[in-house]
Design an enzyme around this catalytic site. Structure first.
Site, PDB file in Angstrom:
ATOM      1  N   ASN A 161       1.305  77.376  53.609  1.00  0.00           N
ATOM      2  CA  ASN A 161       0.002  77.457  53.737  1.00  0.00           C
ATOM      3  C   ASN A 161      -0.840  79.237  54.490  1.00  0.00           C
ATOM      4  OD1 ASN A 161       1.296  77.486  56.109  1.00  0.00           O
ATOM      5  ND2 ASN A 161      -0.326  76.624  58.149  1.00  0.00           N
ATOM      6  N   GLU A 258       9.095  77.001  64.752  1.00  0.00           N
ATOM      7  CA  GLU A 258       7.003  76.610  64.993  1.00  0.00           C
ATOM      8  C   GLU A 258       6.863  75.394  64.430  1.00  0.00           C
ATOM      9  OE1 GLU A 258       5.663  78.607  67.118  1.00  0.00           O
ATOM     10  OE2 GLU A 258       6.231  79.966  67.255  1.00  0.00           O
ATOM     11  N   CYS A 292      -1.658  74.951  61.397  1.00  0.00           N
ATOM     12  CA  CYS A 292      -0.475  74.580  62.150  1.00  0.00           C
ATOM     13  C   CYS A 292      -1.534  73.946  63.758  1.00  0.00           C
ATOM     14  CB  CYS A 292       0.742  75.137  62.744  1.00  0.00           C
ATOM     15  SG  CYS A 292      -0.131  76.583  62.939  1.00  0.00           S
ATOM     16  N   GLU A 471       5.668  83.752  68.754  1.00  0.00           N
ATOM     17  CA  GLU A 471       5.948  84.889  67.857  1.00  0.00           C
ATOM     18  C   GLU A 471       4.719  85.384  68.708  1.00  0.00           C
ATOM     19  OE1 GLU A 471       5.929  82.546  63.677  1.00  0.00           O
ATOM     20  OE2 GLU A 471       8.152  83.111  63.994  1.00  0.00           O
TER      21      GLU A 471
HETATM   22  P1  NAD Z   1       8.096  72.469  54.771  1.00  0.00           P
HETATM   23  O1  NAD Z   1       8.736  71.799  56.349  1.00  0.00           O
HETATM   24  O2  NAD Z   1       7.123  71.039  53.521  1.00  0.00           O
HETATM   25  O3  NAD Z   1       8.879  73.008  54.633  1.00  0.00           O
HETATM   26  C1  NAD Z   1       8.989  74.539  55.412  1.00  0.00           C
HETATM   27  C2  NAD Z   1       9.946  75.443  54.606  1.00  0.00           C
HETATM   28  O4  NAD Z   1      11.220  74.491  55.347  1.00  0.00           O
HETATM   29  C3  NAD Z   1       9.665  76.035  53.281  1.00  0.00           C
HETATM   30  O5  NAD Z   1       9.968  76.577  52.944  1.00  0.00           O
HETATM   31  C4  NAD Z   1      10.797  74.711  52.608  1.00  0.00           C
HETATM   32  O6  NAD Z   1      11.367  75.180  51.263  1.00  0.00           O
HETATM   33  C5  NAD Z   1      11.767  75.399  53.901  1.00  0.00           C
HETATM   34  N1  NAD Z   1      12.598  73.901  53.571  1.00  0.00           N
HETATM   35  C6  NAD Z   1      12.233  72.058  53.309  1.00  0.00           C
HETATM   36  N2  NAD Z   1      13.267  71.311  53.440  1.00  0.00           N
HETATM   37  C7  NAD Z   1      14.527  72.301  53.976  1.00  0.00           C
HETATM   38  C8  NAD Z   1      15.936  72.214  54.252  1.00  0.00           C
HETATM   39  N3  NAD Z   1      16.130  70.516  54.556  1.00  0.00           N
HETATM   40  N4  NAD Z   1      16.755  72.886  54.836  1.00  0.00           N
HETATM   41  C9  NAD Z   1      15.614  74.147  54.843  1.00  0.00           C
HETATM   42  N5  NAD Z   1      14.457  74.535  54.139  1.00  0.00           N
HETATM   43  C10 NAD Z   1      14.275  73.652  54.281  1.00  0.00           C
HETATM   44  O7  NAD Z   1       7.055  72.356  55.736  1.00  0.00           O
HETATM   45  P2  NAD Z   1       5.696  72.986  54.760  1.00  0.00           P
HETATM   46  O8  NAD Z   1       4.848  71.369  54.007  1.00  0.00           O
HETATM   47  O9  NAD Z   1       5.705  73.824  53.683  1.00  0.00           O
HETATM   48  O10 NAD Z   1       4.486  73.522  55.453  1.00  0.00           O
HETATM   49  C11 NAD Z   1       3.826  72.838  56.783  1.00  0.00           C
HETATM   50  C12 NAD Z   1       3.801  72.573  57.967  1.00  0.00           C
HETATM   51  O11 NAD Z   1       4.336  74.271  58.489  1.00  0.00           O
HETATM   52  C13 NAD Z   1       3.044  71.665  58.515  1.00  0.00           C
HETATM   53  O12 NAD Z   1       3.833  70.881  60.005  1.00  0.00           O
HETATM   54  C14 NAD Z   1       2.646  72.794  59.751  1.00  0.00           C
HETATM   55  O13 NAD Z   1       2.190  72.764  61.051  1.00  0.00           O
HETATM   56  C15 NAD Z   1       3.768  73.650  60.129  1.00  0.00           C
HETATM   57  N6  NAD Z   1       3.016  74.961  60.236  1.00  0.00           N
HETATM   58  C16 NAD Z   1       3.670  75.133  61.593  1.00  0.00           C
HETATM   59  C17 NAD Z   1       3.074  76.761  61.865  1.00  0.00           C
HETATM   60  C18 NAD Z   1       3.312  77.102  63.434  1.00  0.00           C
HETATM   61  O14 NAD Z   1       3.480  78.433  63.566  1.00  0.00           O
HETATM   62  N7  NAD Z   1       3.494  75.924  64.427  1.00  0.00           N
HETATM   63  C19 NAD Z   1       2.489  77.278  60.927  1.00  0.00           C
HETATM   64  C20 NAD Z   1       2.712  77.116  59.912  1.00  0.00           C
HETATM   65  C21 NAD Z   1       2.453  75.581  59.707  1.00  0.00           C
END
Ligand code: NAD
Length: 499
Positions: A161, A258, A292, A471
């Protein structure tokens, strides 16, 4: 809702985007296609990395750690500052790439993403000079000193995002503390991360900063399962976070998590409705609601509920939806068709449970040239008692749920009832009331009479299903170090235990 048209100067890459390991490009084998969510058309081919590539990257980072860990603080300070300078110098180049990659409206990408990423590097460049240990007064017979030690190879996994900001939040503190890093961007937004690492990697010795691309369950999983990874730094969904922690358990690898959020805005009866209306619109519709920290839930006191709901709906209907590359666009497409359909599905489910659509609620009518895009209208749901899934689940899209409350204990209980605990907010003209409610909300961050305010130095992170670790602040350096103590005896006298 009004729409914009397709912009002619679209980005299409003529080269396959490689992985960067040990200061070199890995040869590109199979690729996957990056899709422009404004059109649904492919615009880049990206290396589909493998578990073996992830291992190579960890090897390179481990080799580089042997000397990088000993670099002086002034060297690290200068390099981090230079990263920020290069980002700022190329600021005009990024918005088109960011908007093409994930559908972020180009006006926001220029205004927020690039300056914020640069600022994160400047912040850690500044505070790194204060990285030091302590001496402990343990009496005249001892010299006891602690020092913060880098951990080793950090696996940094980021979502789609806000790729530049997320990568900056991981790289800057990890490098400042003397670690080396392997970054794994989301398969939905890999190009910005690779291009960013390409822009700055020559500043660092080979292997200090690496990037691997590909599917999370393959490349990401190989990375977090590698026993030579000393720390996992993850930003992404809560479900993925749980799965990663399962893999991390085998190697006892520490992790910063996060995760997702369901931000609530508590609006008191005496709140200034003009300010609140602006904050509600920003809180849920900035960055397409794919944030998020998004304020996806408003709990309005009964006395002002109807007035606020009417204002927000009227303004939501006027938001300009369209091609992310059009400077007039206020809300771009969601990152993919799959994600857009999930958001639509969640809205339909909430309506089935009793929520009422008061604005938007579906796919907009746009010119035929945008028909392949993944657009969703700015949507406002009314769910007075907060009993539907729209009040509990993260939609990660432009969907707001508005509820009504009467008593302070009741509203606090309803906010805290959700699994998440990332960001919440309170609006009141009486600061005492605002602070009192803020103190009772279970989340890592609470804003009073504002939203999204995250100056560097203010810790960002959550509790409960939103994860752990912070962070963007001085304490973030502690996430990337371990404390070592050396206790030296200056005295030869021993207690008479063995005579
Ligand atoms: P996601 O969890 O699908 O993917 C995040 C990352 O993890 C990607 O690089 C993905 O390739 C990798 N990944 C996926 N499966 C994995 C596995 N089994 N092992 C290791 N790595 C793996 O998240 P998304 O759809 O890319 O992002 C949206 C989510 O991120 C939302 O839930 C949002 O709230 C969260 N988010 C949180 C923050 C925060 O600061 N708390 C900030 C931005 C986004």
């Amino acid at each position: 809702m009004t729409g914009t048209t397709l912009q002619p100067d679209r980005l299409t890459l003529s080269y396959a985007v490689p992985q960067l390991v040990g200061g070199e490009e890995l040869p590109v084998g199979p690729t996957f296609t990056a899709v422009d969510p404004s059109t649904g058309r492919g615009w880049a081919e990206v290396a589909a990395g493998t578990a073996a590539d992830a291992d190579l990257a960890v090897d390179a980072a481990a080799r580089a750690f042997a000397s990088w860990r000993h670099t002086s603080l002034d060297t690290r300070q200068a390099l981090l500052w230079e990263v920020a300078e290069r980002l700022s110098a190329s600021a005009e180049w990024w918005p088109r790439l960011l908007a093409t990659e994930n559908g972020r409206a180009i006006r926001e990408a220029g205004l927020i993403d690039v300056p914020t990423a640069a600022e994160i590097f400047r912040y850690f460049s500044g505070i790194v000079r204060d990285l030091h240990g302590r001496t402990l007064p343990c009496g005249p017979g001892a010299h006891v000193a602690t020092s913060p030690r880098p951990l080793g190879v950090v696996a940094a996994l980021v979502p789609w995002n806000s790729p530049l900001i997320s990568v900056a939040h991981k790289l800057a503190p990890a490098l400042a503390a003397g670690n080396t890093v392997v970054v794994k961007p989301s398969e939905l937004a890999s190009v910005a991360t690779v291009e960013f690492v390409r822009l700055v990697q020559d500043l660092f010795p080979p292997g200090v900063v690496n990037v691997v691309t590909g599917l999370g369950p393959e490349v990401g999983r190989a990375l977090v399962s590698n026993p030579r990874v000393a720390k996992i730094s993850f930003t992404g969904g809560t479900r993925t976070g749980r799965s990663i922690l399962g893999d991390a358990a085998a190697g006892l690898t520490p992790a910063l998590m996060e995760l997702g959020g369901k931000g609530s805005m508590v609006v008191c009866a005496d709140a200034d409705l003009d300010t609140v209306t602006e904050d509600v619109l920003t809180g849920i519709f900035a960055a397409n609601g794919e944030v998020c920290f998004a304020a996806s839930r408003v709990l309005a006191h009964r006395e002002i509920h109807d007035a606020l709901l009417d204002r927000v709906c009227e303004r939501a209907e006027r938001i300009v939806v369209g091609d992310a590359l059009d400077p007039a666009t206020q809300l771009g497409p969601l990152v993919s068709r799959t994600h857009r359909d999930q958001v639509a599905h969640r809205v339909a489910a909430a309506v089935g449970e009793g929520a009422e659509v008061r604005a938007g609620g579906g796919v907009p009518e746009l010119p035929a040239e945008l028909a392949g895009g993944s657009y969703f209208r700015p949507t406002v749901l009314s769910s007075a008692d907060g009993a539907t899934s729209a009040s509990a689940e993260e939609f990660f899209g432009p969907v707001l749920t508005v509820e009504v409350w009467d008593g302070e204990d009741e509203v606090v209980e309803r906010v805290n009832r959700v699994d998440y605990g990332l960001a919440n907010g309170v609006w009141s003209s009486e600061l005492g009331q605002g602070l009192r409610i803020a103190d009772r909300l279970d989340s890592g961050m609470v804003w009073v009479n504002t939203w999204f305010a995250t100056p560097l130095g203010q810790p960002q992170g959550g509790v409960k299903a939103s994860g752990f670790g912070r962070e963007g602040a001085a304490e973030t350096l502690l996430e990337y170090t371990s404390t070592k103590v050396v206790h030296a005896s200056l005295d030869r006298a021993r207690p008479p235990m063995w005579v």
